[in-house]
Design an enzyme around this catalytic site. Structure first.
Site, PDB file in Angstrom:
ATOM      1  N   TRP A  23     -55.725  84.808 -64.339  1.00 17.62           N
ATOM      2  CA  TRP A  23     -55.439  84.222 -63.030  1.00 17.62           C
ATOM      3  C   TRP A  23     -55.388  82.703 -63.165  1.00 17.62           C
ATOM      4  O   TRP A  23     -56.098  82.145 -64.008  1.00 17.62           O
ATOM      5  CB  TRP A  23     -56.581  84.623 -62.076  1.00 17.62           C
ATOM      6  CG  TRP A  23     -56.238  84.438 -60.635  1.00 17.62           C
ATOM      7  CD1 TRP A  23     -56.675  83.414 -59.838  1.00 17.62           C
ATOM      8  CD2 TRP A  23     -55.427  85.277 -59.815  1.00 17.62           C
ATOM      9  NE1 TRP A  23     -56.172  83.575 -58.566  1.00 17.62           N
ATOM     10  CE2 TRP A  23     -55.398  84.706 -58.540  1.00 17.62           C
ATOM     11  CE3 TRP A  23     -54.710  86.453 -60.055  1.00 17.62           C
ATOM     12  CZ2 TRP A  23     -54.685  85.265 -57.478  1.00 17.62           C
ATOM     13  CZ3 TRP A  23     -53.991  87.009 -58.996  1.00 17.62           C
ATOM     14  CH2 TRP A  23     -53.988  86.418 -57.731  1.00 17.62           C
TER      15      TRP A  23
ATOM     16  N   ASP B 139     -52.846  74.398 -57.151  1.00 15.73           N
ATOM     17  CA  ASP B 139     -53.145  74.017 -55.767  1.00 15.73           C
ATOM     18  C   ASP B 139     -53.783  75.176 -55.007  1.00 15.73           C
ATOM     19  O   ASP B 139     -54.097  76.222 -55.585  1.00 15.73           O
ATOM     20  CB  ASP B 139     -51.876  73.497 -55.069  1.00 15.73           C
ATOM     21  CG  ASP B 139     -50.817  74.579 -54.862  1.00 15.73           C
ATOM     22  OD1 ASP B 139     -51.069  75.765 -55.177  1.00 15.73           O
ATOM     23  OD2 ASP B 139     -49.722  74.238 -54.391  1.00 15.73           O
TER      24      ASP B 139
ATOM     25  N   GLU C 229     -52.405  78.447 -55.473  1.00 15.75           N
ATOM     26  CA  GLU C 229     -52.543  78.941 -56.836  1.00 15.75           C
ATOM     27  C   GLU C 229     -51.247  78.765 -57.622  1.00 15.75           C
ATOM     28  O   GLU C 229     -50.865  79.594 -58.446  1.00 15.75           O
ATOM     29  CB  GLU C 229     -53.043  80.395 -56.832  1.00 15.75           C
ATOM     30  CG  GLU C 229     -54.136  80.553 -55.759  1.00 15.75           C
ATOM     31  CD  GLU C 229     -55.012  81.759 -55.916  1.00 15.75           C
ATOM     32  OE1 GLU C 229     -56.085  81.621 -56.463  1.00 15.75           O
ATOM     33  OE2 GLU C 229     -54.601  82.844 -55.473  1.00 15.75           O
TER      34      GLU C 229
ATOM     35  N   GLU D 132     -52.242  88.810 -44.446  1.00 23.09           N
ATOM     36  CA  GLU D 132     -52.125  87.446 -44.964  1.00 23.09           C
ATOM     37  C   GLU D 132     -50.889  86.762 -44.377  1.00 23.09           C
ATOM     38  O   GLU D 132     -50.937  85.626 -43.941  1.00 23.09           O
ATOM     39  CB  GLU D 132     -52.011  87.524 -46.492  1.00 23.09           C
ATOM     40  CG  GLU D 132     -51.883  86.197 -47.189  1.00 23.09           C
ATOM     41  CD  GLU D 132     -51.801  86.375 -48.709  1.00 23.09           C
ATOM     42  OE1 GLU D 132     -50.897  87.105 -49.176  1.00 23.09           O
ATOM     43  OE2 GLU D 132     -52.625  85.801 -49.419  1.00 23.09           O
TER      44      GLU D 132
END
Ligand code: BGC
Length: 371
Positions: free
Chosen positions: A125, A174, A177, A329
């Site tokens: 990630w 950021d 991501e 989301e």
């Protein structure tokens, strides 16, 4: 528990408030960590950024014990990283730039551990994101200030503040991501705010001075044509720029550069169904309108007495609830790049729902009292 007041008399809003509190509490593990989303494999971790906003919302609605438990979890999680963080600080102070993969993570397992490589698809990630550390310090200070308590772990606060002071100029991912040019206005704002808070918590002047230096850097380098911009080399707008004044108070809400940024977000980043995009060119799940961002703008509108903006945001968010009152989301109705919805659905499943951060921002938008 004090009964919070809300800027609404509408029964559906009240239902969504109750449900939002419930979802955030249910998404809090026994350890204190808030899961980002319970039904989305890639989001089964606790992010410092999402978690700090959830804690803020819990404080705002009087669920202060929940917020306290989250802060405790962060403290013990980061204590577990202390030796590694000290090494990183030494290397950074010696002028070295460690590999991004070596830096502290933006998210941890609910037990406060590092994720195993390959645990979820798409690993590793992009874990090197500094904003969460700043946001956490900022929220920790506010939590204790509002409650008049001081039982925070000063060793961890000092560690995080030294880490941010040493690392703030390095390139990182950021809050979305993504790497971009590696230097992001919203990240820099969060770091400056966090260092100021650490200085206030510990009574240490050097963190306040560092916070000021970083604020000056932000104001000198991230303003173009009278408004803030996304990256050092990226003039675009980004809705995360809202954080500069709300909540971080790097500039006041009526600062002309900030007001111009907000009005540009309102007009240029508004999607076809009335919600707010992250930035133009976003393709994640097609680049749709985000619940947390539309709520963020609605929160600003409430704070600045723009009642029609606030009502519109509230109504738009209400239109995004699922049958059981969960908030996703983002909405994929008015996406920027329709051809990019399907590839993401095939890769990760439908949009993360419920997303705890969406519920947190809804609560912050409509709750009365704190910012
Ligand atoms: C968002 C991040 C967020 C994470 C977990 C990502 O898609 O871009 O801002 O922290 O999801 O909610």
């Amino acid at each position: 528990m004090p009964t919070p007041n809300f800027y609404t008399s509408n029964a559906r809003d009240r239902e969504l408030v109750t449900k939002s509190i419930e979802i955030i509490l249910q998404g809090q593990s026994l350890s204190g960590a808030y899961i980002a989303s319970p039904n989305f494999d890639s989001y089964k971790y606790s992010w410092l950024r999402d978690g700090a906003f959830c804690a803020k919302a819990m404080d705002a609605v009087g669920e202060t014990e929940s917020a306290r438990r989250f802060h405790r979890w962060v403290e013990s999680t980061l204590l577990g990283q202390k030796l590694h963080a000290e090494t990183l600080i030494q290397r950074l102070e010696a002028g070295e730039v460690p590999e991004m993969g070596d830096m502290l993570h933006t998210r941890y397992t609910l037990a406060g551990e590092l994720e195993e490589y390959g645990e979820v698809e798409d690993s590793p990630w992009p874990n090197y994101q500094l904003d969460g550390y700043g946001i956490w310090l900022y929220e920790l200070e506010l939590h204790h200030r509002n409650l008049g308590t001081s039982d925070f772990n000063s060793e961890v606060v000092d560690l995080v503040a030294r880490y941010l002071s040493a690392a703030w100029e390095t390139e990182c991912f950021d809050c979305w991501e993504e790497i971009g040019d590696g230097r992001h206005a919203s990240t820099i704002a969060a770091i400056s705010a966090g260092l100021k808070s650490a200085g206030a918590l510990l009574g240490v002047e050097k963190f306040i001075l560092k916070s000021r230096e970083i604020r000056e850097y932000l104001l000198a380098n991230f303003v173009r044509d009278g408004r803030f911009c996304k990256g050092l080399l990226d003039d675009r707008l980004d809705s995360s720029l809202l954080c500069i004044a709300l909540p971080f108070e790097i500039v006041p809400l009526d600062d002309p550069r900030f007001m111009q940024t907000v009005e540009a977000i309102r007009s240029d980043l508004r999607g076809t169904s009335g919600g707010i995009y992250r930035y133009l060119g976003d393709t994640y799940y097609g680049g749709g309108e985000w619940i947390l961002l539309t709520s963020w703008l609605g929160w600003y509108d409430r704070m600045t007495s723009n009642s029609s903006g606030f009502e519109d945001a509230k109504e738009w968010v209400m239109n995004q609830v699922t049958d059981n009152f969960e908030l996703p989301e983002q909405s994929t109705r008015g996406v920027q790049e329709p051809s990019m919805v399907r590839p993401w659905v095939e890769r990760w499943g439908r949009v993360a729902t419920p997303l705890l951060w969406s519920h947190a921002m809804y609560l912050l938008m409509i709750q009365e009292g704190d910012k």
